[in-house]
Structure formats: structure tokens, C-alpha cells
Scaffold this motif. Structure first.
Motif, PDB file in Angstrom:
ATOM      1  N   ASP A 160     -26.020 -20.873  -2.222  1.00 45.46           N
ATOM      2  CA  ASP A 160     -27.234 -21.579  -2.658  1.00 45.46           C
ATOM      3  C   ASP A 160     -27.230 -23.023  -2.165  1.00 45.46           C
ATOM      4  O   ASP A 160     -26.171 -23.622  -1.943  1.00 45.46           O
ATOM      5  N   ASP A 161     -28.447 -23.570  -2.000  1.00 45.16           N
ATOM      6  CA  ASP A 161     -28.655 -24.986  -1.669  1.00 45.16           C
ATOM      7  C   ASP A 161     -27.926 -25.408  -0.402  1.00 45.16           C
ATOM      8  O   ASP A 161     -27.415 -26.530  -0.312  1.00 45.16           O
ATOM      9  N   PHE A 162     -27.862 -24.543   0.599  1.00 44.98           N
ATOM     10  CA  PHE A 162     -27.192 -24.930   1.839  1.00 44.98           C
ATOM     11  C   PHE A 162     -28.015 -26.013   2.531  1.00 44.98           C
ATOM     12  O   PHE A 162     -29.229 -25.910   2.640  1.00 44.98           O
ATOM     13  N   GLY A 163     -27.320 -27.037   3.007  1.00 48.18           N
ATOM     14  CA  GLY A 163     -27.997 -28.169   3.643  1.00 48.18           C
ATOM     15  C   GLY A 163     -28.124 -29.359   2.728  1.00 48.18           C
ATOM     16  O   GLY A 163     -28.555 -30.432   3.156  1.00 48.18           O
ATOM     17  N   HIS A 166     -22.715 -31.689   0.339  1.00 44.98           N
ATOM     18  CA  HIS A 166     -21.588 -31.580   1.253  1.00 44.98           C
ATOM     19  C   HIS A 166     -21.448 -30.175   1.828  1.00 44.98           C
ATOM     20  O   HIS A 166     -20.351 -29.710   2.108  1.00 44.98           O
ATOM     21  N   SER A 167     -22.564 -29.469   1.997  1.00 44.52           N
ATOM     22  CA  SER A 167     -22.504 -28.118   2.546  1.00 44.52           C
ATOM     23  C   SER A 167     -21.891 -28.140   3.943  1.00 44.52           C
ATOM     24  O   SER A 167     -22.204 -29.006   4.760  1.00 44.52           O
ATOM     25  N   ASN A 168     -21.021 -27.177   4.206  1.00 44.70           N
ATOM     26  CA  ASN A 168     -20.329 -27.121   5.485  1.00 44.70           C
ATOM     27  C   ASN A 168     -20.505 -25.750   6.125  1.00 44.70           C
ATOM     28  O   ASN A 168     -20.418 -24.723   5.445  1.00 44.70           O
ATOM     29  N   PHE A 169     -20.707 -25.753   7.453  1.00 42.83           N
ATOM     30  CA  PHE A 169     -20.835 -24.487   8.160  1.00 42.83           C
ATOM     31  C   PHE A 169     -19.541 -23.689   8.120  1.00 42.83           C
ATOM     32  O   PHE A 169     -19.559 -22.467   8.170  1.00 42.83           O
ATOM     33  N   ILE A 172     -19.560 -21.060   5.626  1.00 42.28           N
ATOM     34  CA  ILE A 172     -20.373 -19.893   5.975  1.00 42.28           C
ATOM     35  C   ILE A 172     -19.561 -18.941   6.858  1.00 42.28           C
ATOM     36  O   ILE A 172     -19.546 -17.728   6.639  1.00 42.28           O
ATOM     37  N   TRP A 173     -18.878 -19.505   7.882  1.00 35.50           N
ATOM     38  CA  TRP A 173     -18.056 -18.646   8.743  1.00 35.50           C
ATOM     39  C   TRP A 173     -16.989 -17.931   7.923  1.00 35.50           C
ATOM     40  O   TRP A 173     -16.680 -16.761   8.139  1.00 35.50           O
ATOM     41  N   GLU A 174     -16.387 -18.686   6.983  1.00 28.48           N
ATOM     42  CA  GLU A 174     -15.256 -18.152   6.230  1.00 28.48           C
ATOM     43  C   GLU A 174     -15.680 -17.111   5.205  1.00 28.48           C
ATOM     44  O   GLU A 174     -15.039 -16.067   5.049  1.00 28.48           O
ATOM     45  N   LEU A 175     -16.772 -17.374   4.501  1.00 26.01           N
ATOM     46  CA  LEU A 175     -17.156 -16.530   3.364  1.00 26.01           C
ATOM     47  C   LEU A 175     -18.064 -15.375   3.767  1.00 26.01           C
ATOM     48  O   LEU A 175     -18.160 -14.388   3.043  1.00 26.01           O
ATOM     49  N   GLY A 202     -32.526 -24.253  14.452  1.00 21.18           N
ATOM     50  CA  GLY A 202     -31.160 -24.056  14.931  1.00 21.18           C
ATOM     51  C   GLY A 202     -30.222 -23.592  13.838  1.00 21.18           C
ATOM     52  O   GLY A 202     -29.365 -22.717  14.061  1.00 21.18           O
ATOM     53  N   ILE A 203     -30.372 -24.135  12.634  1.00 18.29           N
ATOM     54  CA  ILE A 203     -29.531 -23.735  11.499  1.00 18.29           C
ATOM     55  C   ILE A 203     -29.776 -22.273  11.153  1.00 18.29           C
ATOM     56  O   ILE A 203     -28.834 -21.504  10.919  1.00 18.29           O
TER      57      ILE A 203
END
Length: 410
Positions: A160-163, A166-169, A172-175, A202-203
Motif C-alpha cells: 500500500d501507498d507505494f511512492g 520511504h517506499s523502495n523498489f 518490490i523486487w524482494e517481496l 515508468g513506475i
């Protein structure tokens, strides 16, 4: 555990008492753009006092004094949403449930609570999407275990609330979540800035590369809705489409809304395409004149003066067949006044090789045909540009003649 009450027995709608508040569920639809209908509903808590005055969720969440009390409130909200969702016509839609990630980390609760809820409500786990604020959990090992626990139950996972914050890409890769919900701040910015709109697109593309679906939430205007569709979001949520309501309505006319948006987008694409074609007619004519001039005179500097009659023309440069730049960039007199000295190390193309760039290899693949790139960020000066290129033969040697056009669209 606080009991649930059938506050309106005729409709089997449950409420719950919590301190001096009465809690109830509201559900906000989440729409699939392609399916043109709601495919899920987010459960949102609402609180009123004894005088039926509404209070914000923030006031409610400020009541618990420790991790145990936070967990108790979190579970009460989940129970309320699942019972009310089960009692309403929802088809096969998902129920999105927010978790208080911080209290889960603090208390490390057992796994039995959700299993019992599935049994009590009759809702299948595969119809529940667990929303997690990954930025709230620093313990990556526990976060992975938490996600694995809900996946083993059969639930889907949404970040939730990506962006925001302190959201980190890398999370996303990991989870590898099933769904990523993009925060309202990005769509708000994209609705007013073409630069942020490109970033948003792009995101969304990067998230799709991971294998996750994308929901853009917080859409409040028609412009933001159009941007979300153009960014290739899978689903949308926000006041523009529907406000949270205690009752789920199976008759929301989302199809009419999305059809309206798609028609606007089609008209806008046609208008933009027509305008771009008009703009490029003049540029195309000047470019062909410049290439012809160079092929006859072998004077690169002289041929560029023809192109610099177009104010959008920024720089011209000449590449050989394998991509090496043959001379320094020739800059437009109009542009030289705007050149940013901070990018001085990049302004000269001496000894550069551009064979990996689309404007070179496409020109080589289609000799004698003018190529027009999409807008991209130029490494030469860190500005958005479009490159026009074409092969030209001079004294039996093949060159690629290139011209960059300024493309600042904000």
C-alpha cells in the motif's frame, strides 16, 4: 474481544462499540479499467460518538496505548469489515483489508485469528487482499514471514501507498507482491506535470516487470483518471469514481464513466498526433534540405544552419556507420544562451559512440529514411528531447546525420 452488533437487523449490518465510539464499515470500490466494473472493495473504518458526530480514523487510532491494544483494535476492524462484506452482494470481488503493520511487528500474533474469521464469515481466503505498508516494517525477515503466512492462508498481498514516504523498489523486487497500490501523491503530481506523468508511467512499467498488478488510488479528477489510464494502470480507486459507502451497490455505472474517459483519450491522442504531424512537416522539410546540402557540399556546419531556422532544434551531430561521433556538437544560436554550464562534461561529444542509441541503429537499419525517436532524456544536457536522424552517403562513406529537438512539454 468487543462483540459485533446487528445495528440494523433488517439489513444484517454489523457495528461495534469501542471506548466511546461506535464503529462501522465503509467500502470503496476498486475498478478494473479493462473489465469496466468493480473487482474489489477496500474496507475502511468509520467512527461516530454518542451524538452521532463523525470522528476521523486518526482520532480512533490514537486511542490504543500499547501494542496489545493496537492489535485488538486492528482485529476488531478486520472482523467488522469481513462480517459486513460477507452480508452484502459483492459477486466474486476481492475485499482489501489494511493491516496495522507496526502492531503486528510488536506483538507477533499467532496465525489462528484469520483462519477463524474465514470460517465465521464464509469468505474464501483467495478473495481477501491483505494491504501492508512495507515502509512501516524495518525487520525484513519478519516482513517476509508475515507475507508468507498470509500467502499460505490463500490471500493475495498488496503493498500500500507505494511512492509515499520511504517506499523502495528493492522491497518490490524482494517481496513480489500480487498488487502494488500507488499513493495519491504521484497521481496528484502527474495530473499537473507532464514530467511526473512520465515518471508515473515508468513506475507502472517497472512494477509490471516484477509481475505485480497496479492500482492507482486517490483519483479525484477527470484529468487524474485520464493520466491513470494512459499510465497503463490495471485498476483505479478514488472519489472521482465512487466514495466509500456502508452499502455495496451492484449497480454502479462505471462502464459509462470509463467509456467517457476512453473517448476523451482517443480524441486527445488524435489531436496530439495531428499537432505533432503539423509540427514535423516543417521540421521534416528543413531536415531533408540539410541532409541534401551536406551530401552535396560535405559541409556539416553549413548544412546545420538550415535546421536552426527551427527554434526547437538544439544541436546537430554526425555519426559514422559504427556509431562514433565524427566532430563536436553544433549548437543552435537560440540554444547556446540556455546551455547549462553545470553539464559541461557532457556537452562535448568528442570520441563518443552512440551505436546503442535508437536514433543510430534505426537509421542504419532503414538507410535513406528519416527516423524520429520518442521523447527521451538526453545525456548531453539532461533535458527531454526528440532526435531526428537519417543515413547519408558522402564520397562513398556512410554517415548518420542527427538533430536533437527540444521537447520540454511542461
Amino acid at each position: 474481544m468487543q462483540p459485533l452488533h446487528d445495528a440494523e437487523a433488517a439489513h444484517l449490518y454489523a457495528t461495534a462499540d469501542y471506548h466511546h465510539f461506535t464503529l462501522s464499515s465503509h467500502f470503496q470500490p476498486i475498478f478494473s479499467i479493462s473489465h469496466r466494473r468493480p473487482v474489489g472493495y477496500e474496507g475502511l473504518i468509520r467512527a461516530v460518538d454518542a451524538e452521532q458526530r463523525p470522528h476521523s480514523p486518526q482520532e480512533l487510532l490514537a486511542i490504543p496505548k500499547n501494542g496489545v491494544e493496537n492489535l485488538s483494535l486492528d482485529r476488531l476492524c478486520r472482523r467488522l469489515h469481513m462480517h459486513n462484506f460477507a452480508r452484502q452482494p459483492n459477486g466474486e470481488a476481492w475485499l482489501f483489508l489494511n493491516l496495522n503493520s507496526q502492531c503486528l511487528v510488536a506483538e507477533r500474533p499467532d496465525a489462528g485469528f484469520m483462519r477463524a474469521l474465514f470460517e465465521q464469515t464464509g469468505i474464501s481466503p483467495n478473495r481477501v487482499v491483505i494491504e501492508i505498508l512495507e515502509s512501516e516494517i524495518d525487520d525484513r525477515f519478519y516482513l517476509r514471514n508475515l507475507i508468507n503466512h498470509f500467502r499460505e492462508l490463500g490471500c493475495l498481498i498488496a503493498i500500500d501507498d507505494f511512492g509515499a514516504g520511504h517506499s523502495n523498489f528493492d522491497r518490490i523486487w524482494e517481496l513480489e507482491p500480487d498488487i502494488v497500490k500507488i499513493d495519491r501523491s504521484l497521481i496528484h503530481g502527474a495530473g499537473t506535470s507532464s514530467r511526473v506523468e512520465r515518471i508515473l508511467t515508468g513506475i507502472v512499467s517497472l512494477i509490471h516487470e516484477v509481475g505485480s498488478l497496479v492500482i492507482i488510488e486517490g483519483i479525484e479528477t477527470e484529468r487524474e483518471a485520464l493520466v491513470a489510464i494512459a499510465a497503463n494502470a490495471d485498476m483505479v480507486q478514488g472519489f472521482y469514481f465512487a466514495r466509500p459507502q456502508p452499502r455495496i451497490s451492484p449497480h454502479l455505472q462505471f462502464a459509462d464513466t470509463i467509456d467517457h474517459l476512453l473517448k476523451i483519450q482517443q480524441r486527445q491522442r488524435f489531436k496530439n498526433s495531428h499537432q505533432m504531424n503539423q509540427d514535423f512537416k516543417k521540421i521534416e522539410s528543413l531536415f531533408r534540405q540539410a541532409v541534401s546540402e551536406f551530401s552535396v557540399t560535405n559541409s556539416f556546419d553549413g548544412s546545420t544552419r538550415i535546421l536552426f531556422k527551427e527554434k526547437r532544434a538544439v544541436r546537430c551531430y554526425l555519426l559514422d556507420e559504427v556509431g562514433f561521433q565524427m566532430a563536436r556538437n553544433v549548437y543552435s544560436p537560440h540554444y547556446q544562451q540556455k546551455m547549462d554550464a553545470r553539464f559541461a562534461p557532457l556537452l562535448s561529444g568528442d570520441n563518443a559512440n552512440w551505436s546503442h542509441k535508437h536514433y543510430h541503429f534505426r537509421a542504419i537499419e532503414h538507410p535513406g529514411e528519416m527516423q524520429i525517436s520518442r521523447p527521451y532524456l538526453s545525456v548531453a544536457d539532461s533535458r527531454m528531447c526528440i532526435t531526428v536522424s537519417q543515413t547519408v552517403v558522402v564520397h562513398n562513406k556512410l554517415y548518420v546525420f542527427c538533430c536533437d529537438l527540444d521537447w520540454q512539454d511542461d
